[in-house]
Design a protein around this motif. Structure first.
Motif, PDB file in Angstrom:
ATOM      1  N   SER A  49     -13.284  25.353  35.157  1.00 35.29           N
ATOM      2  CA  SER A  49     -12.767  26.454  35.919  1.00 35.29           C
ATOM      3  C   SER A  49     -14.142  27.663  36.313  1.00 35.29           C
ATOM      4  CB  SER A  49     -11.113  27.573  35.988  1.00 35.29           C
ATOM      5  OG  SER A  49     -11.916  27.660  34.443  1.00 35.29           O
ATOM      6  N   GLY A  50     -14.890  27.938  35.282  1.00 37.85           N
ATOM      7  CA  GLY A  50     -16.019  28.999  35.336  1.00 37.85           C
ATOM      8  C   GLY A  50     -15.824  29.741  35.181  1.00 37.85           C
ATOM      9  N   GLU A  51     -15.032  30.063  33.746  1.00 35.42           N
ATOM     10  CA  GLU A  51     -14.074  31.274  33.191  1.00 35.42           C
ATOM     11  C   GLU A  51     -14.633  30.747  32.415  1.00 35.42           C
ATOM     12  OE1 GLU A  51     -10.173  33.382  34.162  1.00 35.42           O
ATOM     13  OE2 GLU A  51      -9.915  30.917  33.531  1.00 35.42           O
ATOM     14  N   LYS A  70     -18.044  34.703  37.896  1.00 35.23           N
ATOM     15  CA  LYS A  70     -19.264  34.886  38.242  1.00 35.23           C
ATOM     16  C   LYS A  70     -19.706  36.761  37.174  1.00 35.23           C
ATOM     17  CE  LYS A  70     -18.704  35.598  43.580  1.00 35.23           C
ATOM     18  NZ  LYS A  70     -18.622  36.424  44.904  1.00 35.23           N
ATOM     19  N   LEU A  71     -18.944  36.164  35.728  1.00 37.46           N
ATOM     20  CA  LEU A  71     -19.164  36.356  34.594  1.00 37.46           C
ATOM     21  C   LEU A  71     -18.792  38.269  34.995  1.00 37.46           C
ATOM     22  CD1 LEU A  71     -22.327  34.644  32.979  1.00 37.46           C
ATOM     23  CD2 LEU A  71     -20.485  34.113  32.345  1.00 37.46           C
ATOM     24  N   ALA A  72     -18.096  38.230  35.311  1.00 37.54           N
ATOM     25  CA  ALA A  72     -17.125  39.811  36.020  1.00 37.54           C
ATOM     26  C   ALA A  72     -15.868  39.479  34.121  1.00 37.54           C
ATOM     27  CB  ALA A  72     -16.791  40.066  36.920  1.00 37.54           C
ATOM     28  N   LYS A 489     -26.595  46.206  23.258  1.00 40.05           N
ATOM     29  CA  LYS A 489     -26.089  46.965  22.594  1.00 40.05           C
ATOM     30  C   LYS A 489     -24.517  46.942  22.380  1.00 40.05           C
ATOM     31  CE  LYS A 489     -28.237  46.781  18.074  1.00 40.05           C
ATOM     32  NZ  LYS A 489     -27.825  45.640  17.368  1.00 40.05           N
ATOM     33  N   ARG A 490     -24.743  47.859  23.978  1.00 43.19           N
ATOM     34  CA  ARG A 490     -23.684  48.608  25.137  1.00 43.19           C
ATOM     35  C   ARG A 490     -24.394  47.741  26.626  1.00 43.19           C
ATOM     36  NH1 ARG A 490     -19.923  51.373  23.389  1.00 43.19           N
ATOM     37  NH2 ARG A 490     -20.457  52.562  21.820  1.00 43.19           N
ATOM     38  N   LYS A 491     -25.168  48.149  26.863  1.00 40.01           N
ATOM     39  CA  LYS A 491     -25.230  47.069  28.304  1.00 40.01           C
ATOM     40  C   LYS A 491     -25.372  46.594  28.602  1.00 40.01           C
ATOM     41  CE  LYS A 491     -26.736  51.490  30.570  1.00 40.01           C
ATOM     42  NZ  LYS A 491     -27.675  52.084  30.578  1.00 40.01           N
ATOM     43  N   LYS A 492     -24.426  44.805  28.504  1.00 39.92           N
ATOM     44  CA  LYS A 492     -23.814  43.392  28.579  1.00 39.92           C
ATOM     45  C   LYS A 492     -25.327  42.782  30.228  1.00 39.92           C
ATOM     46  CE  LYS A 492     -23.205  43.080  24.029  1.00 39.92           C
ATOM     47  NZ  LYS A 492     -24.226  43.321  23.406  1.00 39.92           N
ATOM     48  N   THR A 493     -25.657  41.889  29.946  1.00 38.45           N
ATOM     49  CA  THR A 493     -25.549  40.783  31.278  1.00 38.45           C
ATOM     50  C   THR A 493     -25.914  39.479  31.082  1.00 38.45           C
ATOM     51  OG1 THR A 493     -28.141  41.045  31.180  1.00 38.45           O
ATOM     52  CG2 THR A 493     -27.177  42.328  32.329  1.00 38.45           C
ATOM     53  N   PHE A 494     -25.444  38.530  31.494  1.00 39.36           N
ATOM     54  CA  PHE A 494     -25.312  36.805  30.739  1.00 39.36           C
ATOM     55  C   PHE A 494     -26.532  36.215  31.955  1.00 39.36           C
ATOM     56  CE2 PHE A 494     -20.557  38.341  29.667  1.00 39.36           C
ATOM     57  CZ  PHE A 494     -21.016  37.898  28.915  1.00 39.36           C
ATOM     58  N   MET A 495     -27.473  35.099  31.026  1.00 39.36           N
ATOM     59  CA  MET A 495     -28.507  34.325  32.081  1.00 39.36           C
ATOM     60  C   MET A 495     -27.497  33.362  32.580  1.00 39.36           C
ATOM     61  SD  MET A 495     -32.139  33.262  32.018  1.00 39.36           S
ATOM     62  CE  MET A 495     -33.382  34.404  32.393  1.00 39.36           C
ATOM     63  N   ILE A 496     -27.573  32.290  33.722  1.00 39.62           N
ATOM     64  CA  ILE A 496     -27.424  30.891  33.449  1.00 39.62           C
ATOM     65  C   ILE A 496     -28.070  29.918  34.423  1.00 39.62           C
ATOM     66  CG2 ILE A 496     -25.120  29.342  35.210  1.00 39.62           C
ATOM     67  CD1 ILE A 496     -25.120  33.708  35.171  1.00 39.62           C
TER      68      ILE A 496
END
Length: 498
Positions: A49-51, A70-72, A489-496
């Motif tokens: 499902s993308g989750e 959308k990685l929210a 550490k606290r501010k997170k992002t993802f790469m796809i």
């Protein structure tokens, strides 16, 4: 001399310019602020499902998060851990992740828990799988592999198996338990390889759709040394076939070869037992080995020992030394298996990384100094086997790192290695390409793409300066996309990557 230097500089400049950008589609998620600091990722999985679920280790708890396509972040839960409760493995199928932990209420008591997180319903629950007693403060899972091999899920996801040690004071004993995945009901439990003298060392585990379990490992002949006094191997490999009705096994004899471990690759009614072999000792590698097992009558159909291809030496040592090392069949050392990947044509890729530990002296000036432990995660070795067990090609990556740094996955017909290295890769005069970061050099994220025939392309994903620094080692490839988190550490992002 000046001409030689100029030629080398031109070659290096050409190679740096010849690097291409990755053909993978690259996207990044919006940044979010995490409530709890932790980059100790235990499990990361993506559903169809993308989750995506990410489970991390906190100081005194486990952190469960779910992100949408959308990685929210859509779900977050913190679960307090018991004293000495530790992660031991996880399984994933469709939209459900099962994370296993072991708690030690006392020296002799062990409790195996299952934390289940459903990505679709956002439901979490924790159940007790079993409670048992041990002797001498023993662990339930003694396997020392970097990748967890004590848990296995059937291809259809209906069953899972757990292999545990049960070594008693006067007897060696090992146990397999099979459960229904849906409700965690016990299907059967069986003890196997019970022996007063001989010790069994677990290597790998596989379970079929009909709940037949295959447990692979070493059976030591005398004591636990890998060698006899005469230099021969002091063990046989044994493949155990375990069903609810009976247990059977086959011994796989060795001749001059020494094998550290084998991994299971399943193809219809055949098992391929794949690994590295040596003629010196278990910590060295002369080539790849492949045992094909007929599971119907439990016999060895074929045994193939194949030397490392010359291209492996070219990649590691350059053309000046590779010819000599290949002819002398120079053995590599200290490689641990990380990945066993299978493509659509039933080819199997065996991927290992060189790992060892050293000590260096660190001076403290007038107050003397101290010894510091240094962990080395260096060269990568890749072997490709076809469905007949033949070694098709081999490559290696000449690199240096001090922490786990890469991940591997198959997309379409290509093998991809994702890792960070120095900003500009350069080709040495002997033909080698070294992936490492020099002093004061900035870094970049790379995609090493291998074709069906083993040709490699060095594709840059991004320069890391002024960008997020991503951690491929903790990433996951599922549903045709690779997802990894940054090191914030606290501010997170993802790469796809897809």
């Amino acid at each position: 001399m000046k001409k030689l230097v100029l030629i080398c500089l031109l070659i290096n400049s050409y190679f740096a310019q010849a690097q291409t950008n990755t053909q993978l589609k690259v996207t990044e998620s919006a940044e979010y602020e995490d409530d709890i600091k932790s980059v100790d990722i235990l499990s990361i999985h993506t559903a169809q499902s993308g989750e995506t679920s990410i489970i991390r280790n906190g100081k005194k708890d486990f952190l469960f998060d779910i992100f949408d396509s959308k990685l929210a972040k859509t779900f977050s839960k913190t679960v307090a851990s018991e004293d000495d409760e530790q992660y031991v493995g996880d399984l994933f199928y469709k939209d459900q992740v099962k994370l296993f932990t072991v708690a030690s209420p006392s020296k002799n008591e062990r409790v195996l828990y299952c934390h289940t997180l459903n990505l679709s319903t956002k439901l979490y629950n924790k159940t007790t799988i079993f409670t048992t007693t041990v002797e001498k403060n023993q662990s339930l899972f003694s396997t020392k592999n970097k990748h967890k091999t004590n848990f296995a899920l059937s291809p259809d996801g209906n069953y899972f198996a757990i292999a545990t040690d049960n070594i008693l004071k006067n007897k060696n004993s090992y146990t397999v338990r099979v459960y229904e995945s849906k409700n965690e009901n016990l299907v059967f439990t069986t003890s196997y390889q019970e022996d007063v003298e001989k010790t069994f060392e677990h290597n790998d585990l596989y379970i079929t759709n009909d709940a037949t379990v295959y447990s692979l490992g070493k059976l030591y002949i005398e004591g636990s040394s890998n060698k006899k006094n005469q230099g021969q191997a002091n063990y046989q490999f044994v493949l155990n076939k375990i069903t609810k009705a009976k247990t059977s096994f086959i011994l796989i004899d060795l001749e001059k070869e020494h094998i550290k471990s084998l991994s299971i690759s399943f193809n219809k009614n055949e098992l391929q037992l794949i690994g590295f072999y040596s003629e010196l000792n278990v910590n060295r590698i002369k080539g790849g080995c492949n045992f094909i097992i007929d599971t119907d009558n439990l016999t060895v159909k074929s045994k193939k020992l194949q030397n490392l291809p010359k291209q492996v030496y070219d990649d590691l040592y350059g053309y000046r030394e590779a010819e000599n090392k290949s002819e002398k069949q120079k053995e590599l050392r200290n490689f641990d298996i990380d990945y066993l990947l299978k493509d659509k044509e039933n080819n199997t890729f065996l991927i290992a990384e060189e790992f060892y530990v050293s000590q260096v002296y660190v001076s403290s000036g007038a107050y003397g100094g101290y010894m510091q432990t240094v962990y080395h995660y260096d060269d990568i070795l890749i072997l490709k086997f076809n469905s007949a067990g033949d070694l098709v090609w081999g490559r290696s990556v000449f690199k240096r790192a001090n922490n786990p740094s890469y991940n591997a996955f198959l997309k379409d017909d290509s093998l991809h290695l994702i890792l960070n290295s120095g900003k500009n890769l350069t080709e040495k005069a002997d033909g080698r390409v070294k992936l490492s970061k020099s002093w004061l050099e900035s870094t970049a994220l790379y995609d090493l793409e291998y074709s069906k025939t083993g040709e490699v392309a060095y594709n840059k994903i991004q320069d890391n300066k002024n960008n997020e620094f991503y951690l491929p080692y903790y990433g996951t490839y599922e549903s045709n996309k690779f997802i990894m988190m940054n090191d914030g550490k606290r501010k997170k992002t993802f790469m796809i990557l897809q």
